[in-house]
Design a protein around this motif. Structure first.
Motif, PDB file in Angstrom:
ATOM      1  N   ALA A 183      18.514  -1.668 -12.079  1.00 45.72           N
ATOM      2  CA  ALA A 183      18.362  -0.842 -10.882  1.00 45.72           C
ATOM      3  C   ALA A 183      17.696  -1.595  -9.737  1.00 45.72           C
ATOM      4  CB  ALA A 183      17.550   0.417 -11.203  1.00 45.72           C
ATOM      5  N   HIS A 184      17.274  -2.834  -9.987  1.00 43.44           N
ATOM      6  CA  HIS A 184      16.541  -3.576  -8.955  1.00 43.44           C
ATOM      7  C   HIS A 184      17.400  -3.857  -7.724  1.00 43.44           C
ATOM      8  CE1 HIS A 184      13.136  -5.268 -11.728  1.00 43.44           C
ATOM      9  NE2 HIS A 184      13.228  -3.957 -11.732  1.00 43.44           N
ATOM     10  N   ARG A 185      18.690  -4.138  -7.927  1.00 43.81           N
ATOM     11  CA  ARG A 185      19.540  -4.470  -6.783  1.00 43.81           C
ATOM     12  C   ARG A 185      19.656  -3.285  -5.824  1.00 43.81           C
ATOM     13  NH1 ARG A 185      25.063  -6.054  -9.591  1.00 43.81           N
ATOM     14  NH2 ARG A 185      23.564  -6.953 -11.057  1.00 43.81           N
ATOM     15  N   GLY A 196       2.186   4.195  -8.123  1.00 41.24           N
ATOM     16  CA  GLY A 196       3.428   3.733  -7.516  1.00 41.24           C
ATOM     17  C   GLY A 196       3.874   2.403  -8.103  1.00 41.24           C
ATOM     18  N   LEU A 197       2.903   1.487  -8.270  1.00 44.19           N
ATOM     19  CA  LEU A 197       3.217   0.185  -8.862  1.00 44.19           C
ATOM     20  C   LEU A 197       3.680   0.346 -10.300  1.00 44.19           C
ATOM     21  CD1 LEU A 197       3.260  -2.898  -8.763  1.00 44.19           C
ATOM     22  CD2 LEU A 197       0.831  -2.882  -9.398  1.00 44.19           C
ATOM     23  N   GLU A 198       3.031   1.256 -11.054  1.00 39.66           N
ATOM     24  CA  GLU A 198       3.415   1.475 -12.442  1.00 39.66           C
ATOM     25  C   GLU A 198       4.848   2.009 -12.532  1.00 39.66           C
ATOM     26  OE1 GLU A 198       3.159   1.659 -16.609  1.00 39.66           O
ATOM     27  OE2 GLU A 198       1.985   0.585 -15.097  1.00 39.66           O
ATOM     28  N   CYS A 199       5.214   2.901 -11.648  1.00 41.65           N
ATOM     29  CA  CYS A 199       6.582   3.448 -11.644  1.00 41.65           C
ATOM     30  C   CYS A 199       7.603   2.362 -11.362  1.00 41.65           C
ATOM     31  CB  CYS A 199       6.699   4.564 -10.604  1.00 41.65           C
ATOM     32  SG  CYS A 199       5.785   6.081 -11.012  1.00 41.65           S
ATOM     33  N   LEU A 200       7.338   1.526 -10.386  1.00 43.33           N
ATOM     34  CA  LEU A 200       8.290   0.475 -10.029  1.00 43.33           C
ATOM     35  C   LEU A 200       8.337  -0.615 -11.090  1.00 43.33           C
ATOM     36  CD1 LEU A 200       7.670   0.158  -6.188  1.00 43.33           C
ATOM     37  CD2 LEU A 200       9.438   1.432  -7.387  1.00 43.33           C
ATOM     38  N   THR A 201       7.222  -0.852 -11.761  1.00 49.19           N
ATOM     39  CA  THR A 201       7.196  -1.852 -12.830  1.00 49.19           C
ATOM     40  C   THR A 201       8.071  -1.409 -13.998  1.00 49.19           C
ATOM     41  OG1 THR A 201       4.953  -2.537 -12.227  1.00 49.19           O
ATOM     42  CG2 THR A 201       5.705  -3.145 -14.421  1.00 49.19           C
ATOM     43  N   ARG A 202       8.136  -0.101 -14.249  1.00 46.75           N
ATOM     44  CA  ARG A 202       8.924   0.439 -15.354  1.00 46.75           C
ATOM     45  C   ARG A 202      10.418   0.539 -15.027  1.00 46.75           C
ATOM     46  NH1 ARG A 202       6.196   3.611 -19.331  1.00 46.75           N
ATOM     47  NH2 ARG A 202       3.929   3.437 -19.158  1.00 46.75           N
ATOM     48  N   GLY A 228       4.216  -6.560 -20.106  1.00 49.93           N
ATOM     49  CA  GLY A 228       5.250  -6.396 -21.125  1.00 49.93           C
ATOM     50  C   GLY A 228       6.492  -5.686 -20.638  1.00 49.93           C
ATOM     51  N   ARG A 229       6.716  -5.645 -19.329  1.00 52.11           N
ATOM     52  CA  ARG A 229       7.887  -4.953 -18.783  1.00 52.11           C
ATOM     53  C   ARG A 229       9.049  -5.891 -18.493  1.00 52.11           C
ATOM     54  NH1 ARG A 229       7.251   0.044 -20.445  1.00 52.11           N
ATOM     55  NH2 ARG A 229       5.135   0.805 -20.006  1.00 52.11           N
ATOM     56  N   ALA A 230       8.818  -7.200 -18.581  1.00 52.27           N
ATOM     57  CA  ALA A 230       9.927  -8.128 -18.406  1.00 52.27           C
ATOM     58  C   ALA A 230      10.880  -7.980 -19.592  1.00 52.27           C
ATOM     59  CB  ALA A 230       9.410  -9.556 -18.300  1.00 52.27           C
ATOM     60  N   ARG A 231      12.157  -8.152 -19.356  1.00 56.29           N
ATOM     61  CA  ARG A 231      13.170  -7.994 -20.401  1.00 56.29           C
ATOM     62  C   ARG A 231      13.869  -9.319 -20.652  1.00 56.29           C
ATOM     63  NH1 ARG A 231      15.437  -2.946 -21.689  1.00 56.29           N
ATOM     64  NH2 ARG A 231      13.820  -1.344 -21.527  1.00 56.29           N
ATOM     65  N   LYS A 232      14.075  -9.626 -21.924  1.00 53.60           N
ATOM     66  CA  LYS A 232      14.898 -10.767 -22.294  1.00 53.60           C
ATOM     67  C   LYS A 232      16.306 -10.266 -22.551  1.00 53.60           C
ATOM     68  CE  LYS A 232      11.274 -13.765 -24.124  1.00 53.60           C
ATOM     69  NZ  LYS A 232      10.782 -14.547 -25.285  1.00 53.60           N
ATOM     70  N   ILE A 234       0.853  -1.187   0.000  1.00 55.70           N
ATOM     71  CA  ILE A 234       0.000   0.000   0.000  1.00 55.70           C
ATOM     72  C   ILE A 234       0.894   1.244   0.000  1.00 55.70           C
ATOM     73  CG2 ILE A 234      -1.750   1.296   1.261  1.00 55.70           C
ATOM     74  CD1 ILE A 234      -2.765  -1.313   0.046  1.00 55.70           C
ATOM     75  N   GLU A 235       0.546   2.198  -0.885  1.00 57.63           N
ATOM     76  CA  GLU A 235       1.305   3.440  -1.015  1.00 57.63           C
ATOM     77  C   GLU A 235       2.803   3.123  -1.174  1.00 57.63           C
ATOM     78  OE1 GLU A 235       1.352   8.000   0.788  1.00 57.63           O
ATOM     79  OE2 GLU A 235       0.665   6.341   2.056  1.00 57.63           O
ATOM     80  N   LEU A 236       3.095   2.458  -2.289  1.00 55.65           N
ATOM     81  CA  LEU A 236       4.473   2.043  -2.556  1.00 55.65           C
ATOM     82  C   LEU A 236       5.423   3.236  -2.660  1.00 55.65           C
ATOM     83  CD1 LEU A 236       3.601  -0.715  -5.168  1.00 55.65           C
ATOM     84  CD2 LEU A 236       4.675  -1.108  -2.939  1.00 55.65           C
ATOM     85  N   ILE A 237       4.907   4.360  -3.192  1.00 55.62           N
ATOM     86  CA  ILE A 237       5.674   5.599  -3.241  1.00 55.62           C
ATOM     87  C   ILE A 237       4.857   6.665  -2.511  1.00 55.62           C
ATOM     88  CG2 ILE A 237       6.659   7.390  -4.719  1.00 55.62           C
ATOM     89  CD1 ILE A 237       7.073   5.312  -6.858  1.00 55.62           C
TER      90      ILE A 237
END
Length: 342
Positions: free
Chosen positions: A32-34, A21-27, A60-64, A10-13
């Motif tokens: 930068a995840h570490r 907030g979820l959309e920002c972190l998904t992008r 569609g935000r996962a990267r190969k 809840i209220e990630l940002i």
């Protein structure tokens, strides 16, 4: 499960609605995840959750990316010595054209084992086998890297020592076949490894021995391409054996490879069973990454070593598009590689 229905997220940002907030972190780019994992406990739990991994794939935000066993660049005086090169795991993202490195396996801080195998399985990296760089003793150790936690863990050892074997992954499992034992006897035995349960299971053996073969998993099948029998050292076969992952049965496919040519790290197979030439001949490594192939190697003896991207829809005569401006530290020889969806 909807991530936002979980009261933990809840209220990630602060100051933004949970959806934004979820959309920002998904992008956020995977590199930068570490760092993001260390911001707060809520972010750490989110980035490490299966729900977030599924959400990134769904949106569609996962990267190969291509994960590569790559030699460290050496100084000129070191290159002239007899010391074998040390290898690390490089990550190349063909969309952002960015280069990065995976943290070293704790037990291999000075470099990966020579000729170890690198396989992807459901967003994880699996390193197995290879030779001790000092004693050249074959190793059975297995290590699994989770991109969500950026951590390595030790897996169950391989059931038997083998070198230059074929590997592939499908339906949440890693497949191993062929190679040779400690006495250079070519093998036809096969195993499967489940990283989740950390268990090995024996498979039906192939119909013939296949040393220095290459493995490719495609369309519910595990292909073991070429190789040679004990008494046929270096005489690479033109056939392949194909495991139907669902039934566990092998079949033989004739004439899929060029007789006498080593298949190691350069086999690319489509779901129709067609083998595609990577376009290079010397020191080749080819990794299919989404709509492109990442290819390294030289066109012929004495030609410069290069890095290329190839569009997969260009047929058999595909154009090699050279990757320029490779960052310092990332131009070393690529021994092998695999595609990982992060």
């Amino acid at each position: 499960m909807d991530i936002l229905s979980n009261p933990e997220f809840i209220e990630l940002i602060p100051g933004l609605p949970s959806e934004l907030g979820l959309e920002c972190l998904t992008r956020l780019h995977h590199s930068a995840h570490r760092v993001a994992l260390r911001v707060c406990n809520q972010w750490r739990h989110l980035f490490q959750s299966d729900d977030f991994y599924c959400h990134r794939k769904k949106t569609g935000r996962a990267r190969k990316v291509a994960c590569l066993v790559q030699a460290r660049e050496q100084h000129a005086e070191v290159e002239k010595s007899s010391t074998p090169p040390s290898y690390d795991i490089t990550v190349f993202d063909p969309e952002s054209m960015s280069w990065d490195r995976v943290d070293p396996v704790p037990e291999y801080s000075l470099g990966l084992p020579l000729f170890c195998q690198l396989i992807s399985c459901e967003g994880n990296l699996v390193v197995m086998g290879g030779w001790n760089p000092t004693s050249y003793e074959p190793l059975t150790a297995v290590f699994v890297y989770d991109f969500r936690t950026n951590m390595w863990r030790r897996g169950n050892d391989m059931p038997e020592k083998r070198s230059f074997f074929a590997t592939g992954s499908g339906q949440g499992r890693v497949y191993v076949a062929g190679g040779h034992d400690e006495n250079k006897n070519a093998l036809k035995t096969a195993w499967t490894y489940d990283p989740r349960s950390d268990e090995w299971t024996a498979l039906a053996p192939m119909n013939q021995e296949r040393d220095e073969c290459e493995g490719v998993a495609v369309g519910g099948e595990f292909w073991v391409v070429s190789g040679y029998a004990t008494e046929s050292q270096g005489m690479f076969d033109d056939s392949a054996e194909v495991l139907d992952i669902g039934s566990g049965q092998w079949r033989k496919a004739e004439g899929v490879w060029e007789s006498g040519r080593c298949p190691r790290s350069c086999v690319d197979i489509r779901e129709n069973g067609r083998v595609v030439d990577p376009g290079l001949r010397i020191g080749v490594c080819s990794v299919r990454v989404g709509s492109k192939n990442f290819v390294t190697g030289s066109e012929n003896e004495g030609a410069p070593y290069g890095f290329y991207l190839v569009e997969n829809d260009e047929g058999q005569k595909r154009k090699l598009n050279k990757i320029n401006n490779v960052p310092e530290g990332y131009s070393g020889f690529v021994q092998s590689g695999c595609c990982v969806e992060i």
